[in-house]
Each structure stands twice: as structure tokens, then as C-alpha cells.
Design a protein around this motif. Structure first.
Motif, PDB file in Angstrom:
ATOM      1  N   GLY A  28       0.719  -0.659   0.229  1.00 32.36           N
ATOM      2  CA  GLY A  28       0.556   0.097   0.011  1.00 32.36           C
ATOM      3  C   GLY A  28       0.890   1.420   0.158  1.00 32.36           C
ATOM      4  N   TRP A  29       0.159   2.430  -0.733  1.00 31.44           N
ATOM      5  CA  TRP A  29       1.620   3.378  -0.625  1.00 31.44           C
ATOM      6  C   TRP A  29       0.261   4.634  -0.234  1.00 31.44           C
ATOM      7  CZ3 TRP A  29       5.844   4.864  -1.429  1.00 31.44           C
ATOM      8  CH2 TRP A  29       6.223   6.216  -1.772  1.00 31.44           C
ATOM      9  N   PRO A  30       0.947   4.955   0.572  1.00 25.71           N
ATOM     10  CA  PRO A  30      -0.301   6.248   1.858  1.00 25.71           C
ATOM     11  C   PRO A  30      -0.609   7.245   0.215  1.00 25.71           C
ATOM     12  CG  PRO A  30       1.907   5.955   1.854  1.00 25.71           C
ATOM     13  CD  PRO A  30       2.541   5.426   1.319  1.00 25.71           C
ATOM     14  N   ASN A  31      -1.564   8.350   1.108  1.00 24.72           N
ATOM     15  CA  ASN A  31      -1.939   9.449   0.612  1.00 24.72           C
ATOM     16  C   ASN A  31      -2.549  10.357   1.758  1.00 24.72           C
ATOM     17  OD1 ASN A  31      -4.762   9.338  -0.084  1.00 24.72           O
ATOM     18  ND2 ASN A  31      -4.386   7.471   0.342  1.00 24.72           N
ATOM     19  N   TRP A  32      -2.336  11.933   0.949  1.00 28.92           N
ATOM     20  CA  TRP A  32      -3.258  12.900   2.318  1.00 28.92           C
ATOM     21  C   TRP A  32      -3.438  13.903   1.249  1.00 28.92           C
ATOM     22  CZ3 TRP A  32      -2.558  11.503   7.064  1.00 28.92           C
ATOM     23  CH2 TRP A  32      -1.415  10.540   7.505  1.00 28.92           C
ATOM     24  N   VAL A  33      -4.764  14.456   1.694  1.00 27.27           N
ATOM     25  CA  VAL A  33      -5.592  15.435   1.168  1.00 27.27           C
ATOM     26  C   VAL A  33      -6.123  16.053   3.026  1.00 27.27           C
ATOM     27  CG1 VAL A  33      -7.723  15.988   0.245  1.00 27.27           C
ATOM     28  CG2 VAL A  33      -7.148  13.441  -0.006  1.00 27.27           C
ATOM     29  N   LEU A  34      -5.763  17.204   2.244  1.00 27.54           N
ATOM     30  CA  LEU A  34      -5.793  18.521   2.846  1.00 27.54           C
ATOM     31  C   LEU A  34      -7.360  19.682   3.332  1.00 27.54           C
ATOM     32  CD1 LEU A  34      -2.849  20.796   3.456  1.00 27.54           C
ATOM     33  CD2 LEU A  34      -4.150  19.345   5.009  1.00 27.54           C
ATOM     34  N   GLY A  35      -8.037  18.720   1.904  1.00 28.84           N
ATOM     35  CA  GLY A  35      -9.177  19.559   1.271  1.00 28.84           C
ATOM     36  C   GLY A  35      -9.574  19.483   0.269  1.00 28.84           C
ATOM     37  N   ASN A  36     -11.079  19.965  -0.494  1.00 29.09           N
ATOM     38  CA  ASN A  36     -11.517  19.183  -1.672  1.00 29.09           C
ATOM     39  C   ASN A  36     -12.929  19.996  -1.397  1.00 29.09           C
ATOM     40  OD1 ASN A  36     -13.958  17.524   0.171  1.00 29.09           O
ATOM     41  ND2 ASN A  36     -12.563  16.413  -0.178  1.00 29.09           N
ATOM     42  N   HIS A  37     -13.943  19.378  -2.701  1.00 35.11           N
ATOM     43  CA  HIS A  37     -14.920  20.419  -2.683  1.00 35.11           C
ATOM     44  C   HIS A  37     -16.423  19.818  -2.054  1.00 35.11           C
ATOM     45  CE1 HIS A  37     -15.270  16.507  -4.717  1.00 35.11           C
ATOM     46  NE2 HIS A  37     -16.590  15.899  -4.477  1.00 35.11           N
ATOM     47  N   ASP A  38     -16.411  18.555  -1.156  1.00 35.66           N
ATOM     48  CA  ASP A  38     -16.811  18.513   0.107  1.00 35.66           C
ATOM     49  C   ASP A  38     -17.083  19.030   1.874  1.00 35.66           C
ATOM     50  OD1 ASP A  38     -18.897  17.317  -1.777  1.00 35.66           O
ATOM     51  OD2 ASP A  38     -17.226  15.786  -1.597  1.00 35.66           O
ATOM     52  N   ASN A  39     -15.894  19.242   1.345  1.00 35.10           N
ATOM     53  CA  ASN A  39     -15.091  20.641   3.157  1.00 35.10           C
ATOM     54  C   ASN A  39     -15.375  21.580   3.129  1.00 35.10           C
ATOM     55  OD1 ASN A  39     -15.101  17.293   4.955  1.00 35.10           O
ATOM     56  ND2 ASN A  39     -14.551  17.099   2.837  1.00 35.10           N
ATOM     57  N   HIS A  40     -15.321  22.158   4.953  1.00 34.03           N
ATOM     58  CA  HIS A  40     -14.772  23.410   4.727  1.00 34.03           C
ATOM     59  C   HIS A  40     -13.412  24.039   4.513  1.00 34.03           C
ATOM     60  CE1 HIS A  40     -18.957  24.584   6.738  1.00 34.03           C
ATOM     61  NE2 HIS A  40     -18.246  23.600   6.970  1.00 34.03           N
ATOM     62  N   ARG A  41     -13.424  24.801   3.702  1.00 35.52           N
ATOM     63  CA  ARG A  41     -11.317  25.368   2.370  1.00 35.52           C
ATOM     64  C   ARG A  41     -10.756  24.980   4.575  1.00 35.52           C
ATOM     65  NH1 ARG A  41      -9.868  26.098  -1.393  1.00 35.52           N
ATOM     66  NH2 ARG A  41     -11.072  26.235  -3.732  1.00 35.52           N
ATOM     67  N   LEU A  42      -9.984  25.058   4.109  1.00 31.23           N
ATOM     68  CA  LEU A  42      -8.072  24.512   5.221  1.00 31.23           C
ATOM     69  C   LEU A  42      -7.901  25.950   5.491  1.00 31.23           C
ATOM     70  CD1 LEU A  42      -5.409  23.027   5.740  1.00 31.23           C
ATOM     71  CD2 LEU A  42      -3.888  24.573   4.070  1.00 31.23           C
ATOM     72  N   GLN A  43      -8.639  26.910   5.302  1.00 25.88           N
ATOM     73  CA  GLN A  43      -7.968  28.400   5.990  1.00 25.88           C
ATOM     74  C   GLN A  43      -9.086  28.854   6.810  1.00 25.88           C
ATOM     75  OE1 GLN A  43      -5.343  30.716   4.018  1.00 25.88           O
ATOM     76  NE2 GLN A  43      -6.292  33.018   5.010  1.00 25.88           N
ATOM     77  N   THR A  44     -10.412  28.667   6.484  1.00 24.64           N
ATOM     78  CA  THR A  44     -11.304  28.613   7.131  1.00 24.64           C
ATOM     79  C   THR A  44     -11.796  27.762   8.658  1.00 24.64           C
ATOM     80  OG1 THR A  44     -12.642  29.609   4.926  1.00 24.64           O
ATOM     81  CG2 THR A  44     -13.823  28.606   7.740  1.00 24.64           C
TER      82      THR A  44
END
Length: 532
Positions: free
Chosen positions: A317-333
């Protein structure tokens, strides 16, 4: 960068919500030609792959996630010829393209559903999930829609209910039917033959439902503030064991092509999430890992999450990471402007494939959407609960002109008042801007194989600091991230000697660490450790 790793392991993915990136024809909605106009920007930013949210023909009940035709382009976005031109330009710049594939459900306007609802004897009668009414004439069971309310809709023609995990305009396909599987694999083949490099597969853990239609149990932790869709656990409507057989067929198809891949949207606890890697060669290449979005923003919490995830990964398995997308409040918010820089450093220095969300690289935040301008059906179905996703889908802010350079017409969603300051043009030549910082981060990741594919090891730090090393072929980089508004001393004697390659605070770049290091408030650093 080492050739022994695949492009999607070494690279950085950038998500574009096409309605909101660039409008080229003055209708207030982004399109393919608009994206094509901005490829120089993306190449200069330093990303390796672009993921497009759905661009297929759709009535837009859920803005493209209700697909009426899987093998064409919606006129609002352009044409197949324009898609081909965009793909050619992306490949010409050495980048890759991922399409959003939405296999769980279609639009009610899809030809397949129109046939299926005609009669119970139609050749496509069981291409969707149909069920007779309960004894009282009501829905067959208690299954809910993820947008709230019953997941069952009565159809007057068939005198049956059909199941929809989302809107009633989005009937779920019956993935237990081999003919449905074959048809959807043909859709994937259509786009693979056209040259796309892979797919982000929407709600992949939803595809199979319980064959006995058992009732979902109550959610013991239900919080009414999160929406009525959470009243029940989704025990019998998601994460069914048979879904892995379907994924295996998808993976087999992808592996017939050169270096194609799939990312699976899966909101599950880590121990369940990692099962979607399969047993080796039969799973999702990257089951999306959303922990950086969903967990409290505390160093100790994130450190434990990273270590637990690393430990849970199968060998293949190769890992992956996500900070934001179209379904969640923006990172800065979610975490504020100062911590957004720390978060960006975290995302781009952890082991695994990172996915960026458009606009985060300039510090875009959630917008306020007046009730009369709400577009998202999630908000319309449960108004006032703040469940709507419009705030994080606002148009990209390119410059200080009218409509922020996104369109010559009124955009489909409003822009924030600070778009005149928070935009690409304003940050392009500013050495202290968020955009410049992202460019430096991405360049450093590209220059240092240790950050892209190197090993990961935790590094002991104070409670409010997360530290770890990334190593490759003898080159060791130390990442220290201060999650607090206070200075944080990191004392490690002979272990901590080196030079700061990058900091969230520009004046700190180039300074030496000699046995200990004091992080400034909200500071993150990447230190090249000296051989000792």
C-alpha cells in the motif's frame, strides 16, 4: 526523482472543480477551455496531475454528480474535441489527467434508468435497485439518503420504490448485476482509450448494498446538528464485502494499460480504509485518506494518526494525504491563515501522494452565500444547518478585476470581498505570499527524493510540535511543525544539526540548527540534517 516509483507515487495531484476554475465563454461557469488557458499557471506551480470533478452531460441536480451520459461532455463545459485538446496540452506539459468517475448512481435522465423504470420486464429492469413497498405501502426499509430523508422514492410506473443514496434524481445502480458491471467497465475503457491517466472514483464504498435489504441500526452517537442523514449507521448500505470483487474487476482493466491508476473516495476508519488496497494488485491504488480534513488540528492527534496509518498500511500500500476538497470547508477556514502554512508543509512532506484543492495555494477561504444564492441541494434539503458545500466551491481568484478574472459575467457563485487582495496576480511576484510559499514547497519536494518517496520516521518533539524525518539514500530531512501560537524549543543534542531549507517564515531559511532549535509561533521548517 527515482524511476523505480510510479508517477502517481512521486507526483502531486491538484483538484479542479471545473465550474469554478476559469470561464472562457462568458456564461459565468467555468469550462474546459478555461482550464486549458490556465495550464501554464499549473505547470509553474509545480503539480504533476490534474483531477477534474465531473464534466459529463448532466441535468446538474447535484452539479455533475448526476450523470446522464458517461461518454460525452456537458455543453456547459465544452465538447469532446475540446476535451481531447485539453488532454493533449496536459500531456504535452508532462502532466497527467484524472477524471471523476461516478459509478454508484446515474441521473434519472440517463437512458438506462428511463428504460429500467418502464416495466418490471424491461431488459434493464434490474439495472437499478427496485423493491416493492412495505406492507403499509411505505418504503421497503429504513435506509436513508446521505442528503437527508428516506433513500427510497416511489415510482408510479413500476409501482415500486427505487433506492437513491443521495438525491431522488440520482438512482443507485445495481452493481450486483454483471451487465451493469460490464457496462461501467466499458465506460472506463472509453476514457482510458482516449488517453486519461486514471480516475477518482466517487463513493466507491457505496457500490454494493445488502442483498437481504436488512434495516440499518440506529447511530448511538447521533448528533442532530450533523444532519438527519446520520440518524442511522450505514451498516447495510456501504462497505459491503462484495464491493472488493467489483474493485478487483476495475483494477484488472486499469492494469491492461500503462501506468493508469484509480483513487477511491472512501470515508471510513483507517482499519477499514486500508482493506481497499486489496491483497496486492486487486485493490484501489490510493484509497483516499481524509484524516487531515476530519481530525482535530492538534499536533498530538495528527502525529498519532500518521503513525497509526503508517502502521496499518499493507506492504503493497502506498499512502496518500488530503487537506481539502469540494465537499469540506476550506483549509484556511478550518484552521486559520497561520496554520494553513504549517498544514501545507505537512501535506507536502509526509510520505505518500498529496492532493491539493484549487485555491488553497493562494489562501482562499469559505465564502458567505446568502439564502437566495444557495446552489447546493444538500443545503436546500436541510436549510440552516450549514451542511451546504457552496462556500468551498467559489470561483478561483485570479486578479483584482471584476469577477476576479474568473469570468466576464456574473459567476455562478459569489466571490468574497477580499478577492481583490487574495488572488494569483497579487501574490505572483510577492516573495512572502502563500502562492510563492507553495511554489517553494513543491519545488523542494521535486528536488528532494526523500520528501517524495523516502522513508518516514517519527522524531520526538514537545506535545504541540509534530516532528519526523524523511530519508533517501543517506540524505535525511527533518520536518518540525509548530501547531501552537507559542515558541517551542526542540532539544535533541547531537541528533539535531543541519541547515533550514524551508520555513513558513522566510527569514529563517538558511539558518543553522546546532543541537537544539526553537520554533517560532505557527512555524514549520524543513532541515537538512548534517552527517554526524
Amino acid at each position: 526523482m527515482p524511476d523505480s516509483y510510479l508517477w502517481w507515487q512521486k507526483g502531486v495531484v491538484y483538484q479542479i472543480y471545473p465550474r469554478s476554475y476559469q470561464d472562457s465563454n462568458g456564461d459565468g461557469v467555468g469550462d474546459l477551455n478555461g482550464i486549458r488557458q490556465r495550464l501554464d499557471y499549473l505547470q509553474a506551480l509545480g503539480v504533476d496531475a490534474i483531477w477534474l470533478s465531473p464534466i459529463y452531460p448532466s441535468p446538474m441536480a447535484d452539479f455533475g454528480y448526476d450523470i446522464a451520459d458517461y461518454v460525452d461532455i456537458d455543453p456547459v463545459f465544452g465538447t469532446l474535441a475540446e476535451f481531447d485538446a485539453l488532454l493533449a496540452d496536459i500531456h504535452g506539459r508532462g502532466m497527467k489527467l484524472l477524471l471523476d468517475f461516478v459509478p454508484n448512481h446515474t441521473s434519472e435522465e440517463h437512458a438506462w434508468f428511463k428504460e429500467s423504470r418502464q416495466s418490471r420486464t424491461n431488459p434493464k429492469a434490474d439495472w437499478y435497485i427496485w423493491k416493492d413497498p412495505a406492507a403499509d405501502g411505505g418504503p421497503p426499509n429504513n435506509w436513508l439518503s446521505s442528503f437527508g430523508g428516506s433513500g427510497w422514492q416511489y415510482d408510479d410506473v413500476r409501482k415500486q420504490y427505487y433506492y437513491h443514496a443521495f438525491l431522488k434524481e440520482q438512482p443507485d445502480l445495481n452493481w450486483r448485476n454483471p451487465a451493469v458491471q460490464d457496462a461501467m467497465l466499458d465506460v472506463m475503457r472509453f476514457w482510458l482509450d482516449r488517453g486519461v491517466d486514471g480516475f477518482r472514483i466517487d463513493v466507491i464504498w457505496h457500490l454494493i448494498k445488502d442483498e437481504d435489504f436488512r434495516a440499518n441500526p440506529p447511530n448511538p452517537d447521533y448528533d442532530p446538528n450533523t444532519g438527519e442523514q446520520n440518524k442511522l449507521l450505514t451498516t447495510y448500505t456501504t462497505d459491503r464485502p462484495e464491493v472488493h470483487q467489483v474493485i478487483g474487476r476495475m483494477r484488472k482493466l486499469l492494469d491492461e494499460y500503462h501506468e493508469r491508476m484509480m483513487v477511491g473516495e472512501i470515508y471510513l476508519p483507517v482499519q477499514k480504509l486500508v482493506t481497499y488496497y486489496g491483497t496486492g494488485g486487486d485493490g484501489v491504488n490510493l484509497p483516499f485518506n481524509f484524516q487531515l480534513i476530519t481530525l482535530p488540528w492538534k499536533a498530538s492527534v495528527i502525529r498519532n494518526a500518521v503513525d497509526s496509518y503508517e502502521a496499518a498500511l499493507p506492504d503493497h500500500g502506498w499512502p496518500n494525504w488530503v487537506l481539502g476538497n469540494h465537499d469540506n470547508h476550506r483549509l484556511q477556514t478550518r484552521i486559520g491563515a497561520e496554520q494553513a502554512r504549517v498544514a501545507a508543509m505537512l501535506l507536502l512532506t509526509l510520505r505518500g501522494t498529496p492532493t491539493l484543492y484549487y485555491g488553497d495555494e493562494i489562501g482562499m477561504h469559505d465564502i458567505e452565500v446568502p439564502p437566495e444564492l444557495v446552489q447546493d441541494p444538500f443545503e436546500k434539503k436541510q436549510p440552516g444547518k450549514g451542511l451546504g458545500r457552496d462556500p468551498e466551491r467559489s470561483p478561483m481568484q485570479w486578479d483584482a478585476s471584476t469577477n476576479a478574472g474568473f469570468s466576464t459575467a456574473r459567476p455562478w457563485l459569489p466571490l468574497p470581498p477580499d478577492a481583490v487582495q487574495v488572488n494569483v496576480a497579487a501574490q505572483d511576484q510577492n516573495d512572502d505570499s502563500m502562492l510563492t510559499y507553495y511554489r517553494h514547497l513543491l519545488a523542494l519536494r521535486r528536488q528532494e527524493p526523500a520528501l517524495a518517496v523516502g522513508s518516514y520516521h517519527d522524531f520526538g518533539t514537545p506535545e504541540q510540535v509534530f516532528g519526523y524525518t524523511r530519508s533517501y539514500e543517506g540524505r535525511r530531512l527533518l520536518v518540525l511543525l509548530n501547531f501552537s501560537a507559542d515558541t517551542q524549543p526542540v532539544e535533541h543534542g547531537h541528533l539535531l544539526h543541519g541547515q533550514v531549507l524551508l520555513s513558513t517564515l522566510k527569514p529563517r531559511i538558511g539558518i543553522q540548527a546546532n543541537g537544539d532549535f526553537t520554533l517560532q509561533p505557527h512555524e514549520g521548517v524543513v532541515i537538512l540534517l548534517a552527517d554526524r
